[in-house]
Design a protein around this motif. Structure first.
Motif, PDB file in Angstrom:
ATOM      1  N   ALA A 126      23.726   3.884  28.432  1.00 36.00           N
ATOM      2  CA  ALA A 126      23.413   2.338  28.730  1.00 36.00           C
ATOM      3  C   ALA A 126      21.987   2.885  28.479  1.00 36.00           C
ATOM      4  O   ALA A 126      21.339   2.096  27.829  1.00 36.00           O
ATOM      5  N   GLY A 127      21.149   3.678  29.584  1.00 34.13           N
ATOM      6  CA  GLY A 127      19.620   3.841  29.248  1.00 34.13           C
ATOM      7  C   GLY A 127      19.390   4.250  27.549  1.00 34.13           C
ATOM      8  O   GLY A 127      18.244   3.972  27.668  1.00 34.13           O
ATOM      9  N   HIS A 128      19.830   5.831  27.286  1.00 32.09           N
ATOM     10  CA  HIS A 128      19.216   5.305  25.557  1.00 32.09           C
ATOM     11  C   HIS A 128      19.271   4.528  24.811  1.00 32.09           C
ATOM     12  O   HIS A 128      18.297   4.597  23.373  1.00 32.09           O
ATOM     13  N   LEU A 129      20.366   3.848  24.982  1.00 29.97           N
ATOM     14  CA  LEU A 129      20.305   2.713  24.256  1.00 29.97           C
ATOM     15  C   LEU A 129      19.311   1.320  24.114  1.00 29.97           C
ATOM     16  O   LEU A 129      18.714   0.918  23.113  1.00 29.97           O
ATOM     17  N   ILE A 130      19.235   1.350  25.403  1.00 31.99           N
ATOM     18  CA  ILE A 130      17.817   0.291  25.747  1.00 31.99           C
ATOM     19  C   ILE A 130      16.452   0.956  24.908  1.00 31.99           C
ATOM     20  O   ILE A 130      15.842   0.983  25.028  1.00 31.99           O
ATOM     21  N   ALA A 166       5.688   8.202  23.647  1.00 28.28           N
ATOM     22  CA  ALA A 166       7.748   7.675  23.434  1.00 28.28           C
ATOM     23  C   ALA A 166       8.200   9.135  23.552  1.00 28.28           C
ATOM     24  O   ALA A 166       9.595   8.589  24.309  1.00 28.28           O
ATOM     25  N   TYR A 167       8.431  10.284  23.207  1.00 29.48           N
ATOM     26  CA  TYR A 167       8.394  11.124  23.391  1.00 29.48           C
ATOM     27  C   TYR A 167       9.303  10.652  24.950  1.00 29.48           C
ATOM     28  O   TYR A 167      10.343  11.862  24.823  1.00 29.48           O
ATOM     29  N   PHE A 168       7.935  10.768  25.536  1.00 33.90           N
ATOM     30  CA  PHE A 168       8.097  10.854  27.238  1.00 33.90           C
ATOM     31  C   PHE A 168       8.514   9.599  27.758  1.00 33.90           C
ATOM     32  O   PHE A 168       9.102   9.984  29.003  1.00 33.90           O
ATOM     33  N   PHE A 169       8.005   9.082  27.211  1.00 28.33           N
ATOM     34  CA  PHE A 169       8.698   7.343  27.904  1.00 28.33           C
ATOM     35  C   PHE A 169       9.421   7.095  28.473  1.00 28.33           C
ATOM     36  O   PHE A 169       9.744   5.763  28.667  1.00 28.33           O
ATOM     37  N   THR A 170      10.391   7.559  27.176  1.00 28.41           N
ATOM     38  CA  THR A 170      12.162   6.893  27.100  1.00 28.41           C
ATOM     39  C   THR A 170      12.557   7.994  26.783  1.00 28.41           C
ATOM     40  O   THR A 170      12.435   8.817  27.156  1.00 28.41           O
ATOM     41  N   SER A 171      13.698   7.556  28.071  1.00 27.09           N
ATOM     42  CA  SER A 171      14.809   8.353  27.944  1.00 27.09           C
ATOM     43  C   SER A 171      15.736   9.045  26.652  1.00 27.09           C
ATOM     44  O   SER A 171      15.795   9.901  26.599  1.00 27.09           O
ATOM     45  N   SER A 172      16.068   7.979  25.517  1.00 28.32           N
ATOM     46  CA  SER A 172      16.146   8.531  24.433  1.00 28.32           C
ATOM     47  C   SER A 172      15.467   9.747  23.611  1.00 28.32           C
ATOM     48  O   SER A 172      15.967  10.155  22.568  1.00 28.32           O
ATOM     49  N   PHE A 201      23.403   4.354  18.115  1.00 29.60           N
ATOM     50  CA  PHE A 201      22.051   4.364  17.915  1.00 29.60           C
ATOM     51  C   PHE A 201      21.534   3.782  16.960  1.00 29.60           C
ATOM     52  O   PHE A 201      20.289   3.100  16.998  1.00 29.60           O
ATOM     53  N   ILE A 202      21.890   3.504  16.222  1.00 32.53           N
ATOM     54  CA  ILE A 202      21.210   2.895  15.004  1.00 32.53           C
ATOM     55  C   ILE A 202      21.044   1.582  15.191  1.00 32.53           C
ATOM     56  O   ILE A 202      20.604   0.448  14.370  1.00 32.53           O
ATOM     57  N   GLY A 203      22.778   1.312  15.427  1.00 34.95           N
ATOM     58  CA  GLY A 203      22.560  -0.670  15.929  1.00 34.95           C
ATOM     59  C   GLY A 203      21.227  -0.737  17.074  1.00 34.95           C
ATOM     60  O   GLY A 203      20.822  -2.118  16.577  1.00 34.95           O
ATOM     61  N   ALA A 204      21.227   0.502  17.872  1.00 34.17           N
ATOM     62  CA  ALA A 204      20.290  -0.053  19.033  1.00 34.17           C
ATOM     63  C   ALA A 204      18.988  -0.075  18.415  1.00 34.17           C
ATOM     64  O   ALA A 204      17.895  -0.982  18.601  1.00 34.17           O
TER      65      ALA A 204
END
Length: 227
Positions: A126-130, A166-172, A201-204
């Protein structure tokens, strides 16, 4: 059957080459990082720096030719804002996807792993998709606020800085790009993503693109260069 005009062919070629180079940078720097250190944090730092620097170079070089979208979401939002005509969109997206697949295969070959090896890295949570919604929305806002305020010349540096952050502030780790997501399926290395994880991932990312478009519309209703 009509022949595409030379200008369109050049734009498509630029999107293919740029997308291929971007995928090679992402996948190749991830493979290099694993060879250089066992520290996952340092591996991610290497991957992020190489990607950010590479993006700056690609956007600077290819921006005057095709706009250096290198991303189907960016192309779709470009169409929605009227900066790009409908004729360009399908060829752009095809070039981006094929380019990212080719770049991923090239990176595999350079690092002497099988040219095509489906990734086994499951990234669905869930975290990665968000995070992908957030990362893609942010990317769209960054690009199109600059464009709609007459500051597109700053895009190379600002986009590179945003993706590096964003590599670091996003969990994905901020894929934020359907084409690169597809390309990364083809490499079972540090930067890979399993085929099972790719559709969500693409949907998100598509949702993030729509959200980013809406935010830009609210913030900058009309193209209005800042004074």
């Amino acid at each position: 059957m009509t022949t595409p005009p030379p200008a369109l062919v050049r734009r498509i070629a630029a999107e293919f080459l740029g997308s291929g180079a971007l995928a090679a940078m992402v996948v190749g720097s991830g493979a290099a990082a694993v060879n250089l250190t066992d520290d996952v944090g340092v591996q991610l730092l290497i991957n992020a720096i190489a990607t950010a620097f590479g993006l700056f170079a690609l956007i600077t070089v290819l921006g005057p030719i095709s706009g250096a979208h290198l991303n189907p979401v960016v192309s779709a939002v470009d169409l929605a804002f009227g900066y790009r005509g409908p004729r360009d969109i399908a060829p752009y997206i095809a070039a981006q996807v094929l380019g990212c697949i080719s770049g991923s295969v090239l990176a595999n070959i350079m690092f002497e792993v099988p040219p095509v090896a489906w990734s086994t890295t499951d990234r669905i949570s869930a975290g990665h998709l968000i995070a992908e919604v957030v990362a893609t929305a942010g990317l769209v806002v960054v690009i199109f606020v600059l464009a709609r305020t007459g500051r597109a010349a700053y895009a190379a540096g600002v986009v590179a800085a945003y993706i590096g952050s964003a590599y670091f502030f996003t969990s994905s780790t901020s894929f934020a790009n359907p084409a690169i997501t597809i390309g990364r399926m083809f490499s079972d290395t540090f930067a890979g993503i399993s085929p099972a994880s790719t559709p969500l991932f693409i949907g998100a990312q598509i949702l993030g693109g729509a959200l980013g478009y809406t935010v830009v519309r609210v913030l900058i209703p009309r193209h209005s260069p800042v004074s």
